[in-house]
Design a protein around this motif. Structure first.
Motif, PDB file in Angstrom:
ATOM      1  N   ALA A   1       0.790  -1.061  -0.112  1.00 16.06           N
ATOM      2  CA  ALA A   1      -0.001  -0.166  -0.160  1.00 16.06           C
ATOM      3  C   ALA A   1       0.880   1.217   0.071  1.00 16.06           C
ATOM      4  N   LEU A   2       0.499   2.144  -0.895  1.00 19.00           N
ATOM      5  CA  LEU A   2       1.301   3.496  -0.757  1.00 19.00           C
ATOM      6  C   LEU A   2      -0.019   4.541  -0.082  1.00 19.00           C
ATOM      7  N   HIS A   3       0.298   4.866   1.139  1.00 15.87           N
ATOM      8  CA  HIS A   3      -0.597   5.603   1.956  1.00 15.87           C
ATOM      9  C   HIS A   3      -0.473   6.993   1.303  1.00 15.87           C
ATOM     10  N   ASP A   4      -1.544   8.048   1.584  1.00 16.83           N
ATOM     11  CA  ASP A   4      -1.489   9.182   1.075  1.00 16.83           C
ATOM     12  C   ASP A   4      -0.957  10.327   1.918  1.00 16.83           C
ATOM     13  N   LEU A   5       0.490  10.252   1.981  1.00 14.44           N
ATOM     14  CA  LEU A   5       1.232  11.175   2.864  1.00 14.44           C
ATOM     15  C   LEU A   5       0.918  12.497   2.638  1.00 14.44           C
ATOM     16  N   GLU A   6       0.682  12.974   1.700  1.00 15.92           N
ATOM     17  CA  GLU A   6       0.154  14.554   1.600  1.00 15.92           C
ATOM     18  C   GLU A   6      -1.047  14.568   2.068  1.00 15.92           C
ATOM     19  N   ALA A   7      -2.035  14.111   1.878  1.00 14.95           N
ATOM     20  CA  ALA A   7      -3.465  14.282   2.713  1.00 14.95           C
ATOM     21  C   ALA A   7      -3.375  14.027   4.028  1.00 14.95           C
ATOM     22  N   ILE A   8      -2.506  13.090   4.429  1.00 14.72           N
ATOM     23  CA  ILE A   8      -2.700  12.812   5.966  1.00 14.72           C
ATOM     24  C   ILE A   8      -1.944  13.850   6.728  1.00 14.72           C
ATOM     25  N   THR A   9      -0.638  14.553   6.229  1.00 14.78           N
ATOM     26  CA  THR A   9      -0.018  15.265   6.794  1.00 14.78           C
ATOM     27  C   THR A   9      -0.712  16.819   6.660  1.00 14.78           C
ATOM     28  N   ARG A  10      -1.338  17.094   5.691  1.00 16.45           N
ATOM     29  CA  ARG A  10      -2.107  18.295   5.794  1.00 16.45           C
ATOM     30  C   ARG A  10      -3.150  18.103   6.505  1.00 16.45           C
ATOM     31  N   ALA A  11      -3.900  17.119   6.707  1.00 19.69           N
ATOM     32  CA  ALA A  11      -5.264  17.061   7.545  1.00 19.69           C
ATOM     33  C   ALA A  11      -4.556  16.992   8.939  1.00 19.69           C
ATOM     34  N   ALA A  12      -3.411  16.588   9.446  1.00 20.01           N
ATOM     35  CA  ALA A  12      -2.954  16.464  10.605  1.00 20.01           C
ATOM     36  C   ALA A  12      -2.559  17.807  11.078  1.00 20.01           C
ATOM     37  N   LYS A  13      -1.708  18.527  10.203  1.00 16.92           N
ATOM     38  CA  LYS A  13      -1.377  19.816  10.743  1.00 16.92           C
ATOM     39  C   LYS A  13      -2.401  20.666  10.512  1.00 16.92           C
ATOM     40  N   ALA A  14      -3.650  20.513   9.918  1.00 15.99           N
ATOM     41  CA  ALA A  14      -4.710  21.571  10.045  1.00 15.99           C
ATOM     42  C   ALA A  14      -5.253  21.275  11.506  1.00 15.99           C
ATOM     43  N   GLN A  15      -5.253  20.332  12.043  1.00 14.92           N
ATOM     44  CA  GLN A  15      -5.853  20.043  13.309  1.00 14.92           C
ATOM     45  C   GLN A  15      -4.665  20.515  14.397  1.00 14.92           C
ATOM     46  N   ASN A  16      -3.517  20.415  14.191  1.00 14.22           N
ATOM     47  CA  ASN A  16      -2.290  20.613  15.097  1.00 14.22           C
ATOM     48  C   ASN A  16      -0.997  21.162  14.229  1.00 14.22           C
ATOM     49  N   PRO A  17      -1.137  22.497  14.237  1.00 11.13           N
ATOM     50  CA  PRO A  17       0.058  22.964  13.445  1.00 11.13           C
ATOM     51  C   PRO A  17       1.260  22.674  13.858  1.00 11.13           C
ATOM     52  N   ASP A  18       1.590  22.385  15.345  1.00 11.72           N
ATOM     53  CA  ASP A  18       2.837  22.260  15.974  1.00 11.72           C
ATOM     54  C   ASP A  18       3.291  20.809  15.806  1.00 11.72           C
ATOM     55  N   LEU A  19       2.569  19.977  15.057  1.00 13.80           N
ATOM     56  CA  LEU A  19       2.881  18.485  15.071  1.00 13.80           C
ATOM     57  C   LEU A  19       4.032  18.225  14.317  1.00 13.80           C
ATOM     58  N   ILE A  20       4.959  17.221  14.901  1.00 12.89           N
ATOM     59  CA  ILE A  20       5.974  17.030  13.988  1.00 12.89           C
ATOM     60  C   ILE A  20       5.918  15.660  13.089  1.00 12.89           C
ATOM     61  N   VAL A  21       5.959  15.627  12.036  1.00  2.62           N
ATOM     62  CA  VAL A  21       5.751  14.364  11.195  1.00  2.62           C
ATOM     63  C   VAL A  21       6.974  13.394  10.794  1.00  2.62           C
ATOM     64  N   ILE A  22       7.254  12.671  11.166  1.00  2.00           N
ATOM     65  CA  ILE A  22       8.234  11.620  11.003  1.00  2.00           C
ATOM     66  C   ILE A  22       7.738  10.577  10.135  1.00  2.00           C
ATOM     67  N   ALA A  23       8.394  10.468   8.760  1.00  2.00           N
ATOM     68  CA  ALA A  23       7.562   9.657   7.598  1.00  2.00           C
ATOM     69  C   ALA A  23       8.859   8.487   7.637  1.00  2.00           C
ATOM     70  N   ASP A  24       8.322   7.235   7.480  1.00  5.48           N
ATOM     71  CA  ASP A  24       9.008   6.185   7.196  1.00  5.48           C
ATOM     72  C   ASP A  24       8.721   6.110   5.641  1.00  5.48           C
ATOM     73  N   CYS A  25      10.002   6.332   4.778  1.00  5.99           N
ATOM     74  CA  CYS A  25       9.911   6.248   3.417  1.00  5.99           C
ATOM     75  C   CYS A  25      10.920   5.281   2.864  1.00  5.99           C
ATOM     76  N   VAL A  26      11.199   4.474   3.739  1.00  6.15           N
ATOM     77  CA  VAL A  26      12.234   3.309   3.492  1.00  6.15           C
ATOM     78  C   VAL A  26      12.127   2.868   2.167  1.00  6.15           C
ATOM     79  N   THR A  27      10.885   2.425   1.569  1.00 10.33           N
ATOM     80  CA  THR A  27      10.959   1.837   0.146  1.00 10.33           C
ATOM     81  C   THR A  27      10.195   3.201  -0.787  1.00 10.33           C
TER      82      THR A  27
END
Length: 393
Positions: A159-185
């Motif tokens: 599965a390729l999760h929608d990192l863009e949509a998830i990050t935008r939605a999460a930071k809209a709720q919590n602008p100070d949130l730090i997002v660490i993304a596993d982009c290993v593959t």
């Protein structure tokens, strides 16, 4: 003069030719490595403190940032991607802070277990394996959290999760949130625009898209998040990436790096950077789509509804198991993988990750035909290869 036909064996062993097969890595890591890159490892031992070693470190760091297409600063760790992820977590997240882990597969589950064992206040947002994460669900869980741990390309499910949509939605709720993304593959393979999407740290490893032997981890930090990195983290010493980043910016490493691998990495990155990133991403997508099309034509469709270009995770045809398919491919000299436990029988995994091209995708399509035919599946020969060509066109 009479032509003499070549002698033919009186009995035909369908596996008699197998010792002549070239052994291949068609698994999603470790991957095939370009011969020129392997030759870099045969150079006389270099010293990491010598001017040439410092220059090569900085060269590799700059190329890693170029492969990301963003002005992020790279830290190269002598570790696997898991070590790099742990370093990112402890260097960005204070002791006892609230961490949200979004998971839908084996590797995303790993980050939640890591956060729990490190003593963070960990909340898990889980979807069944093979599903994709829901951005709204993740965003709701991220309210009041310090850090979100998320996997972009889930190697266990395809599965390729929608990192863009998830990050935008999460930071809209919590602008100070730090997002660490596993982009290993996904790093160097899938479209990845962290500066535009708001991702703070990207984690990967050498044995995947960068087509280098195992042993190096990468963390790329955004300029903004660097001001929030923890000084003298109590959670790590070797993996104190605040100290490591400061040192590497100056051309030093607090610990002895795997400098031979860094030389190899720098050379391997040249191949990926030889074309614009959009061209690289599109071609890797076509290769993965070719594998999925080949599998589908043989009754082995993709498991995930939104597939990653890093690996084709396919459900075996009816009557076969993932273990049977991967074991038969291994007998043919082709190293693929079954599913991750507990889904070893549910799926099998093949990939053109690493030093591979579209013709390798066609070759894998032919391998699948041979494999399935030898396991008793009946189909029209050539159907998988034609389907793969259709995806590559």
């Amino acid at each position: 003069m009479t032509d003499i036909a070549p002698a033919r064996p009186t009995t035909v062993d369908p596996d008699a030719h197998l010792p002549l097969n070239r052994h291949r890595l068609i698994a999603p890591g470790p991957v095939e490595v370009e011969p020129r890159v392997l030759l870099e490892l045969a150079r006389p031992q270099m010293h990491h403190r010598a001017p040439e070693g410092v220059e090569k470190l900085q060269e590799a760091r700059a190329k890693l940032a170029r492969l990301l297409g963003a002005p992020y600063d790279a830290v190269i760790t002598t570790s696997s991607g898991t070590g790099a992820f742990e370093g990112a977590l402890v260097s960005l997240t204070p002791v006892g802070a609230k961490v949200v882990n979004a998971q839908a597969g084996k590797f995303s589950e790993r980050w939640g277990e890591m956060a729990r064992r490190l003593g963070y206040d960990t909340t898990v947002v889980a979807r069944p394996w093979g599903d994709v994460l829901d951005p709204g669900e993740v965003a709701d869980a991220a309210k009041g959290a310090h850090t979100l741990l998320i996997t972009h390309s889930e190697t266990s499910t395809g599965a390729l999760h929608d990192l863009e949509a998830i990050t935008r939605a999460a930071k809209a709720q919590n602008p100070d949130l730090i997002v660490i993304a596993d982009c290993v593959t996904s790093y160097g393979v899938a479209e990845l625009r962290p500066a535009e999407w708001g991702v703070d740290a990207i984690v990967s490893g050498s044995q995947k898209g960068t087509a280098t032997p195992p042993g190096l981890g990468f963390v790329l930090f955004s300029p903004e998040v660097q001001g929030r990195m923890i000084q003298d983290t109590p959670r790590g010493f070797y993996l104190d990436l605040t100290r490591e980043l400061k040192g590497q910016k100056a051309g030093n490493t607090p610990q002895t790096p795997a400098i031979n691998l860094i030389y190899a990495l720098s050379l391997s990155l040249d191949r990926l950077l030889a074309v614009p990133l959009d061209v690289l991403w599109a071609e890797k997508r076509r290769q993965a789509d070719a594998l999925t099309a080949a599998g589908t034509a043989l009754g082995a469709p993709a498991w995930a509804p939104r597939t990653t270009p890093a690996v084709a995770v396919l459900r075996p045809p009816q009557g076969l198991t993932g273990w049977q398919v991967s074991a038969r491919l291994a007998e043919m000299g082709q190293r693929a993988l079954p599913g991750q436990a507990p889904h070893e029988d549910t799926v099998f995994r093949v990939s053109t990750l690493g030093y591979a091209d579209r013709y390798d995708a066609l070759g894998i399509a032919g391998m699948l035909e041979d494999c399935f035919a030898s396991l008793g599946l009946r189909f029209e020969r050539g159907v998988a290869v034609r389907a793969a060509w259709g995806a590559l066109a």
